[in-house]
Design an enzyme around this catalytic site. Structure first.
Site, short mmCIF file in Angstrom:
data_model
loop_
_atom_site.label_atom_id
_atom_site.label_comp_id
_atom_site.label_asym_id
_atom_site.label_seq_id
_atom_site.Cartn_x
_atom_site.Cartn_y
_atom_site.Cartn_z
CG ASP A 8 -1.98 -1.06 1.19
OD1 ASP A 8 -2.03 -1.80 0.19
OD2 ASP A 8 -2.77 -1.15 2.15
CG ASP A 129 -12.84 -1.50 -1.11
OD1 ASP A 129 -12.38 -2.65 -1.29
OD2 ASP A 129 -12.39 -0.49 -1.67
#
Length: 239
Positions: A8, A129
């Site tokens: 990330d 998500d």
């Protein structure tokens, strides 16, 4: 089942967030390409990359870091975060990404997902998500009333390569993945489903594998903290 180590990217560094909160970032390294190479050397078959700044900005922000990773490793990589138009999709695929992940646009512009999947077979994934089963968009900042399974079903015939399902409440928290919700989603569609959020131990990975319906799992913090040994995990999942 494939293990996807997560890299990330925030401000050019490797980080992990807690519940997707940008102000709760833990920095794990300032050389993303070196981290990618380490995962490759450990035997990983894929890499999962996220442009965190891009997810909020709606356009690529950590492009330099992504390109450095692509130039360093040979294993395929998928990227999500700030990819919201065909031009950006084409740009990233031309730079060597194996797959791009479309999240926000899957809710706001599903026709783009279908168009991209037709144009680039096998190279478009949908990122779903969810917080309490409802989809969140724009870097998880905007909560919608869209049910995760309903969204997945909308792309059943679109030709997308995979669905990455993230339980936001578990992400970065090291509390274990939401196996039941992920397996329920995987049973609801024929599209391969990759689990994300909360994977914190080898037992978590094995439990996901043993559902028999989940094709991959993304892990970040547990790999960086050493809670999961990458080589051991790959060997276990292969078996």
């Amino acid at each position: 089942m494939i293990l996807y180590p997560a890299i990330d990217l925030k401000d050019g560094q490797c980080v992990r967030l807690l519940h997707g909160e940008m102000d709760k970032a833990t920095v794990f390294g300032d050389d993303p390409a070196a981290q990618a190479a380490a995962f490759e050397a450990a035997g990983c078959e894929w890499l999962h990359l996220v442009d965190l700044n891009g997810a909020f900005a709606g356009q690529p922000v950590n492009a330099a870091a992504v390109e450095s990773i692509l130039s360093r490793v040979k294993v395929p990589a998928q990227l999500g975060g700030g990819i919201r138009d065909m031009g950006t999709i084409e740009m990233w695929l031309s730079k060597g990404l194996a797959r791009v992940i479309l999240g926000t646009v899957a809710v706001e512009n599903p026709d783009l997902v279908r168009q991209a999947a037709r144009a680039f077979p096998g190279r478009i994934a949908v990122g779903i998500d969810a917080r309490d089963g409802r989809v969140a968009t724009r870097g998880w900042a905007d909560q919608t009333d869209v049910v995760a399974i309903d969204l997945a079903r909308r792309f059943e015939d679109a030709g997308v390569a995979a669905i990455i399902y993230t339980d936001i409440g578990r992400d970065g928290a090291m509390t274990g993945p939401n196996i039941e919700a992920t397996a329920d989603l995987a049973r609801s569609v024929s599209i391969p489903v990759i689990a994300s959020g909360g994977v914190s131990s080898l037992d978590d990975l094995i439990a996901l594998r043993d559902t028999g319906v989940i094709s991959g799992a993304i892990s970040g913090r547990a790999l960086y903290d050493g809670a999961i040994d990458v080589t051991q995990a790959i060997r276990a999942l292969a078996g």
